[in-house]
Design a protein around this motif. Structure first.
Motif, PDB file in Angstrom:
ATOM      1  N   MET A  90       7.202 -10.650   5.660  1.00  0.00           N
ATOM      2  CA  MET A  90       8.196 -10.082   6.567  1.00  0.00           C
ATOM      3  C   MET A  90       8.198  -8.559   6.571  1.00  0.00           C
ATOM      4  O   MET A  90       8.809  -7.943   7.438  1.00  0.00           O
ATOM      5  CB  MET A  90       9.600 -10.575   6.193  1.00  0.00           C
ATOM      6  CG  MET A  90       9.832 -12.049   6.398  1.00  0.00           C
ATOM      7  SD  MET A  90      11.563 -12.497   6.191  1.00  0.00           S
ATOM      8  CE  MET A  90      12.299 -11.618   7.571  1.00  0.00           C
ATOM      9  N   PHE A  91       7.494  -7.942   5.598  1.00  0.00           N
ATOM     10  CA  PHE A  91       7.638  -6.508   5.392  1.00  0.00           C
ATOM     11  C   PHE A  91       6.315  -5.764   5.469  1.00  0.00           C
ATOM     12  O   PHE A  91       5.256  -6.307   5.137  1.00  0.00           O
ATOM     13  CB  PHE A  91       8.259  -6.223   4.012  1.00  0.00           C
ATOM     14  CG  PHE A  91       9.621  -6.816   3.815  1.00  0.00           C
ATOM     15  CD1 PHE A  91      10.761  -6.101   4.178  1.00  0.00           C
ATOM     16  CD2 PHE A  91       9.783  -8.079   3.271  1.00  0.00           C
ATOM     17  CE1 PHE A  91      12.021  -6.637   3.996  1.00  0.00           C
ATOM     18  CE2 PHE A  91      11.040  -8.622   3.085  1.00  0.00           C
ATOM     19  CZ  PHE A  91      12.157  -7.909   3.447  1.00  0.00           C
ATOM     20  N   GLU A  92       6.418  -4.516   5.898  1.00  0.00           N
ATOM     21  CA  GLU A  92       5.356  -3.543   5.657  1.00  0.00           C
ATOM     22  C   GLU A  92       5.704  -2.873   4.328  1.00  0.00           C
ATOM     23  O   GLU A  92       6.770  -2.267   4.199  1.00  0.00           O
ATOM     24  CB  GLU A  92       5.295  -2.518   6.778  1.00  0.00           C
ATOM     25  CG  GLU A  92       4.804  -3.088   8.095  1.00  0.00           C
ATOM     26  CD  GLU A  92       4.705  -2.031   9.185  1.00  0.00           C
ATOM     27  OE1 GLU A  92       4.979  -0.837   8.878  1.00  0.00           O
ATOM     28  OE2 GLU A  92       4.373  -2.385  10.325  1.00  0.00           O
ATOM     29  N   THR A  93       4.817  -2.990   3.360  1.00  0.00           N
ATOM     30  CA  THR A  93       5.123  -2.543   2.000  1.00  0.00           C
ATOM     31  C   THR A  93       4.097  -1.537   1.520  1.00  0.00           C
ATOM     32  O   THR A  93       2.891  -1.739   1.671  1.00  0.00           O
ATOM     33  CB  THR A  93       5.150  -3.748   1.037  1.00  0.00           C
ATOM     34  OG1 THR A  93       6.092  -4.715   1.508  1.00  0.00           O
ATOM     35  CG2 THR A  93       5.547  -3.311  -0.368  1.00  0.00           C
ATOM     36  N   LEU A 142       8.150   1.157  -0.962  1.00  0.00           N
ATOM     37  CA  LEU A 142       8.785   1.449   0.334  1.00  0.00           C
ATOM     38  C   LEU A 142       8.612   0.220   1.206  1.00  0.00           C
ATOM     39  O   LEU A 142       7.484  -0.236   1.423  1.00  0.00           O
ATOM     40  CB  LEU A 142       8.113   2.663   0.974  1.00  0.00           C
ATOM     41  CG  LEU A 142       8.472   2.960   2.440  1.00  0.00           C
ATOM     42  CD1 LEU A 142       9.950   3.293   2.589  1.00  0.00           C
ATOM     43  CD2 LEU A 142       7.605   4.098   2.977  1.00  0.00           C
ATOM     44  N   ILE A 143       9.737  -0.329   1.698  1.00  0.00           N
ATOM     45  CA  ILE A 143       9.654  -1.538   2.515  1.00  0.00           C
ATOM     46  C   ILE A 143      10.344  -1.320   3.861  1.00  0.00           C
ATOM     47  O   ILE A 143      11.337  -0.622   3.959  1.00  0.00           O
ATOM     48  CB  ILE A 143      10.260  -2.771   1.808  1.00  0.00           C
ATOM     49  CG1 ILE A 143      11.742  -2.544   1.480  1.00  0.00           C
ATOM     50  CG2 ILE A 143       9.472  -3.107   0.554  1.00  0.00           C
ATOM     51  CD1 ILE A 143      12.432  -3.771   0.916  1.00  0.00           C
ATOM     52  N   HIS A 146      11.161  -4.547  12.898  1.00  0.00           N
ATOM     53  CA  HIS A 146      12.331  -3.678  13.091  1.00  0.00           C
ATOM     54  C   HIS A 146      11.908  -2.408  13.827  1.00  0.00           C
ATOM     55  O   HIS A 146      10.860  -1.826  13.540  1.00  0.00           O
ATOM     56  CB  HIS A 146      12.939  -3.318  11.732  1.00  0.00           C
ATOM     57  CG  HIS A 146      14.177  -2.465  11.829  1.00  0.00           C
ATOM     58  ND1 HIS A 146      15.395  -2.968  12.212  1.00  0.00           N
ATOM     59  CD2 HIS A 146      14.379  -1.144  11.604  1.00  0.00           C
ATOM     60  CE1 HIS A 146      16.295  -2.010  12.209  1.00  0.00           C
ATOM     61  NE2 HIS A 146      15.699  -0.887  11.854  1.00  0.00           N
ATOM     62  N   TYR A 147      12.733  -1.985  14.787  1.00  0.00           N
ATOM     63  CA  TYR A 147      12.432  -0.760  15.544  1.00  0.00           C
ATOM     64  C   TYR A 147      12.363   0.441  14.598  1.00  0.00           C
ATOM     65  O   TYR A 147      13.258   0.658  13.770  1.00  0.00           O
ATOM     66  CB  TYR A 147      13.518  -0.523  16.594  1.00  0.00           C
ATOM     67  CG  TYR A 147      13.444   0.849  17.231  1.00  0.00           C
ATOM     68  CD1 TYR A 147      12.385   1.206  18.054  1.00  0.00           C
ATOM     69  CD2 TYR A 147      14.437   1.808  16.983  1.00  0.00           C
ATOM     70  CE1 TYR A 147      12.311   2.454  18.624  1.00  0.00           C
ATOM     71  CE2 TYR A 147      14.368   3.067  17.550  1.00  0.00           C
ATOM     72  CZ  TYR A 147      13.308   3.386  18.368  1.00  0.00           C
ATOM     73  OH  TYR A 147      13.238   4.635  18.925  1.00  0.00           O
ATOM     74  N   CYS A 148      11.305   1.197  14.738  1.00  0.00           N
ATOM     75  CA  CYS A 148      11.113   2.375  13.883  1.00  0.00           C
ATOM     76  C   CYS A 148      11.329   3.629  14.738  1.00  0.00           C
ATOM     77  O   CYS A 148      10.506   3.967  15.587  1.00  0.00           O
ATOM     78  CB  CYS A 148       9.712   2.364  13.280  1.00  0.00           C
ATOM     79  SG  CYS A 148       9.442   3.679  12.061  1.00  0.00           S
TER      80      CYS A 148
END
Length: 316
Positions: free
Chosen positions: A173-176, A288-289, A294-296
């Motif tokens: 679910m994440f960019e990590t 950092l996640i 999610h809109y960045c």
């Protein structure tokens, strides 16, 4: 009297179409100056394009909007009513745009960052301080939470970004990005049998009561998962986020504390021996996640870049 031969006389010959915002702007400009070439110049279009737009507008209402009186362009009675309505509507649209711009500005310049307990007490506090000095227009709201809750805040999109511990429980679910790596350590009283060792293992420490955080912290999860793989039975003297009680138990030599060297400073050496674990999976990595979908915002992108610049070069 309407001069039907005059090319600026707007008849009903064009196909009907719904009135557009662009037509309203064109109509208002022409209504105010009542001069086709001058209005076209102000609108940065050709007189022919403006004339055609007004003919389409007249066709929509099936009535004349302008007429010529002694060579001068005039508004019909309907045209005057239309001007009144359009003026109010354009004013409302402009006000709406201003409100939306304010909301967008506030949204883009306000960030919510979920931080695991303790991260702001170390190196990253200076990173955020430098970022805020460089970008005073960006407001950062910090939520300091237990590791699992910090991760959940980002997952639920209650926060834009997160600084959490170790890889997320739902990595897909994440960019990590792992920013800094720390090995977990045993923290003991100077008189404890492990105090003179340079390294230790969880198996050695399992002979003693452990003093650590509880299950909503990644330290507890890492230790439990490592014990499960090694089929070790662990007993706890304390499993709590209460750091004061944690340290008091270690100082009274009632067990082995599980901690990290993130908080240690060379100019303030700790009185308690710290012995790193040899198991590679016993880590306390600052990550950092960001939720993938999610809109960045631009502000979030700037902060992400600043945090990545603080990444340990060995992890790049």
């Amino acid at each position: 009297m309407i001069d039907k031969a005059d090319p600026v006389c707007f008849t009903k010959s064009e196909e009907s179409a719904k009135m557009e915002l662009r037509q309203m702007i064109y109509f208002k400009e022409l209504s105010e100056c009542l001069n086709l070439p001058a209005a076209a110049r102000a609108l940065y279009i050709t007189p022919q394009a403006l004339s055609k737009s007004m003919r389409v507008l007249a066709r929509e209402f099936d009535t004349e909007i302008f007429y010529r009186d002694q060579g001068k362009l005039r508004l019909t009675t309907f045209g005057q009513a239309l001007l009144s309505e359009v003026t109010v509507l354009l004013s409302q649209i402009n006000a709406m745009e201003d409100r939306l711009k304010d909301i967008a500005s506030q949204e883009n310049n306000h960030l919510r960052v979920a931080c695991s307990h303790g991260i702001l007490q170390g190196h990253f506090n200076s990173v955020f301080t430098a970022f805020k000095a460089q970008h005073p227009e960006i407001e950062i709201e910090f939520l300091e939470l237990p590791d699992v809750f910090a991760e959940q805040m980002v997952e639920q999109e209650d926060c834009d970004l997160g600084l959490s511990i170790n890889l997320p429980n739902k990595p897909e679910m994440f960019e990590t990005t792992v920013l800094q790596h720390y090995q977990l350590c045993a923290v003991v009283h100077p008189d404890h049998p492990l105090a003179r060792q340079k390294t230790t293992t969880l198996k050695q420490c399992s002979q003693y009561p452990l003093i650590t955080k509880n299950r909503i912290f990644k330290i507890w999860q890492a230790v439990e998962q490592c014990a499960l793989r090694q089929q070790l039975h662990l007993s706890y003297a304390l499993s709590s986020p209460n750091e004061i009680a944690w340290k008091e138990l270690v100082l009274s030599n009632q067990g082995v504390g599980i901690g990290t060297t993130y908080y240690r400073r060379d100019d303030q050496p700790d009185e308690l021996p710290v012995i790193p674990f040899t198991e590679k999976e016993l880590t306390w990595d600052i990550c950092l996640i960001r939720r993938r979908d999610h809109y960045c915002s631009h502000s979030a992108s700037l902060l992400i870049e600043a945090l990545k610049q603080a990444q340990d070069p060995e992890l790049c």
